[in-house]
Design a protein around this motif. Sequence first.
Motif, mmCIF file in Angstrom:
data_model
loop_
_atom_site.group_PDB
_atom_site.id
_atom_site.type_symbol
_atom_site.label_atom_id
_atom_site.label_comp_id
_atom_site.label_asym_id
_atom_site.label_seq_id
_atom_site.Cartn_x
_atom_site.Cartn_y
_atom_site.Cartn_z
ATOM 1 N N TYR A 114 -6.782 3.425 2.450
ATOM 2 C CA TYR A 114 -6.412 2.929 1.120
ATOM 3 C C TYR A 114 -5.663 3.923 0.244
ATOM 4 O O TYR A 114 -5.003 3.504 -0.715
ATOM 5 C CB TYR A 114 -7.672 2.441 0.394
ATOM 6 C CG TYR A 114 -8.147 1.123 0.941
ATOM 7 C CD1 TYR A 114 -7.538 -0.075 0.570
ATOM 8 C CD2 TYR A 114 -9.177 1.066 1.868
ATOM 9 C CE1 TYR A 114 -7.953 -1.287 1.095
ATOM 10 C CE2 TYR A 114 -9.604 -0.143 2.401
ATOM 11 C CZ TYR A 114 -8.984 -1.313 2.016
ATOM 12 O OH TYR A 114 -9.387 -2.519 2.547
ATOM 13 N N GLU A 115 -5.719 5.197 0.537
ATOM 14 C CA GLU A 115 -5.063 6.155 -0.345
ATOM 15 C C GLU A 115 -3.560 5.874 -0.429
ATOM 16 O O GLU A 115 -2.869 5.709 0.574
ATOM 17 C CB GLU A 115 -5.284 7.581 0.156
ATOM 18 C CG GLU A 115 -4.713 8.632 -0.791
ATOM 19 C CD GLU A 115 -4.898 10.053 -0.280
ATOM 20 O OE1 GLU A 115 -4.945 10.972 -1.102
ATOM 21 O OE2 GLU A 115 -4.998 10.228 0.964
ATOM 22 N N GLY A 116 -3.058 5.787 -1.648
ATOM 23 C CA GLY A 116 -1.634 5.600 -1.868
ATOM 24 C C GLY A 116 -1.113 4.204 -1.631
ATOM 25 O O GLY A 116 0.106 3.985 -1.634
ATOM 26 N N THR A 117 -1.993 3.233 -1.434
ATOM 27 C CA THR A 117 -1.563 1.855 -1.176
ATOM 28 C C THR A 117 -1.846 0.971 -2.384
ATOM 29 O O THR A 117 -2.570 1.350 -3.309
ATOM 30 C CB THR A 117 -2.280 1.265 0.046
ATOM 31 O OG1 THR A 117 -3.655 0.989 -0.294
ATOM 32 C CG2 THR A 117 -2.237 2.220 1.227
ATOM 33 N N ASP A 118 -1.272 -0.213 -2.358
ATOM 34 C CA ASP A 118 -1.653 -1.257 -3.309
ATOM 35 C C ASP A 118 -2.955 -1.857 -2.793
ATOM 36 O O ASP A 118 -2.972 -2.587 -1.808
ATOM 37 C CB ASP A 118 -0.564 -2.324 -3.373
ATOM 38 C CG ASP A 118 -0.885 -3.447 -4.350
ATOM 39 O OD1 ASP A 118 -2.046 -3.535 -4.809
ATOM 40 O OD2 ASP A 118 0.015 -4.256 -4.644
ATOM 41 N N TYR A 119 -4.055 -1.522 -3.446
ATOM 42 C CA TYR A 119 -5.365 -1.901 -2.921
ATOM 43 C C TYR A 119 -5.483 -3.400 -2.681
ATOM 44 O O TYR A 119 -5.986 -3.849 -1.649
ATOM 45 C CB TYR A 119 -6.472 -1.454 -3.877
ATOM 46 C CG TYR A 119 -6.471 0.011 -4.222
ATOM 47 C CD1 TYR A 119 -6.041 0.972 -3.302
ATOM 48 C CD2 TYR A 119 -6.898 0.445 -5.468
ATOM 49 C CE1 TYR A 119 -6.042 2.325 -3.623
ATOM 50 C CE2 TYR A 119 -6.908 1.794 -5.799
ATOM 51 C CZ TYR A 119 -6.473 2.719 -4.881
ATOM 52 O OH TYR A 119 -6.482 4.050 -5.205
ATOM 53 N N ALA A 120 -5.035 -4.198 -3.641
ATOM 54 C CA ALA A 120 -5.241 -5.644 -3.571
ATOM 55 C C ALA A 120 -4.465 -6.285 -2.428
ATOM 56 O O ALA A 120 -4.897 -7.307 -1.883
ATOM 57 C CB ALA A 120 -4.859 -6.301 -4.895
#
Length: 516
Positions: A170-176
Amino acid sequence: MRTYLAAGVAALVFAVTSAVHAQVEGGSVSVVVTPEPPMLMQALNQNGPTNMIAGNIYESLLRFNEALEPQPSLAQSWEISEDGKVYTFKLQEGVTWHDGEPFSADDVVFSLDVFLREVHPRWRPIVNNQVETIEKVDDNTVRLTLKQPFGPLLLAMETASAPIVPEHIYEGTDYASNPMNNTPIGTGPFKFEEWNRGSYVHLVKNEDYWMDGRPYLDEIYWRFIPDAAARAVAYETGEVDVLTGGAVDIFDVPRLSELDNSCVTSKGWEMFAPHAWITINHRNGILGNQQFRQGLMHAIDREFGRDVVWNGFGELPTGPISSKTRFYDADVPTYEYDPEKARELIEASGYDGEPIEFLALPYGETWTRWAEAIRQNFADVGVDLQIVTTDVPGWTQRTSEWNFDMTFNFLYQLGDPAIGVARSYISSNIIKGSPFANVGGYSNEEADKLFAAAASTPSDEERQELYSQLQALLAEDLPVLWLLELDYPTIHRCNIKNLVTTAIGVNDGFRDAWKE
């Protein structure tokens, strides 16, 4: 420094139970959960069905027994400084994520300080208001330093309130929109295998689970059966083994619990103590009027709701804090069923007969019947309530975006008002994106101050005084219309052993469950 070595106790208990039950391994269990959850990425979604399934995929630092005493999970031990401001967690060693990547303190810091701070309606106000720093000491140690003592901190470390998520995904991503949300990766005893939409979620045993010998079961099928009668029949015929809380019509519970090889328990809800109410959107015209809300409260026959709709399962609440949890105070303004008084208050409020939209909660027939009963209550005092229906994703989206006038909701108390109650009423939690924040937009400066003071006061006696003031204030103001302290029985085959052993029941119970 106070050191908690609960891990040693857990290891001893595990050794004893393993010796007794080492031969009872394997097997498949079929569980009914309703409705079908919108997603299984637990940190992004807090619907009840999501937590039931995903609580066996993800883990937090701690688990809790039915007395709400902390037990080891991803943290094997913890220390609290004498001033109550520094918490040091020693993590389990040799833990891996379900994709084989190693788990470490980096994942904990990322989860608690970055991911959950942005997305989680319960953890966000805690970390923003109470936590000074969250830091990695070494690969297996994390230290949280608080701004001031916050006694309920450990209670926030259960899997629904603070699930630990993989930083490498998840780091650096659009979580949703992260595509891995559809195939959740945790550290828990069961791994995601398949989601057949409209039918089931299939979880399989995590062969590399950090706790040797667990889980016992090979697999779990979480079944989605749209009709309540069909769910009851599936249990009667042996097609399914477990009916989770709310899975069948409440009237079927006595009959199903009397079947051969059928056990029923109301345990496993001690942490949650679910509180049902009508959420009011204060932004929408007359709904922001206190007199109108008080009139509505007098119009609702809550005893009928408890005794007829819910078949006697539950108690009538008096305010925001459940009578089943700490700091409850019954000395508050109350609202008896009184249609005449309701008409007087509604007329005095200036209500002119405009229709009010009620967004139904798509959690089964009991909620539908309750909405219809309340619509009739309101019609009897001249209020035009129009029920609109949607599915779970639709309800979640509309509520999260404040697109409603009224709707049902039921929220968990989570062991302490600072964790499970404040989030629904403090103005700093008026945010879009979750149906379990302060979506009604209620704002009261005095309430904000009382919640903040009660959360940071170390003395239970002083906290009680502050929470008593809060309960009296909110019972007068009625930010929501409290309806019922819910009782949710779990029905299961008696040969499914150790299913409910913690304060959140089936939500994390399959780690220890086995099939005789």
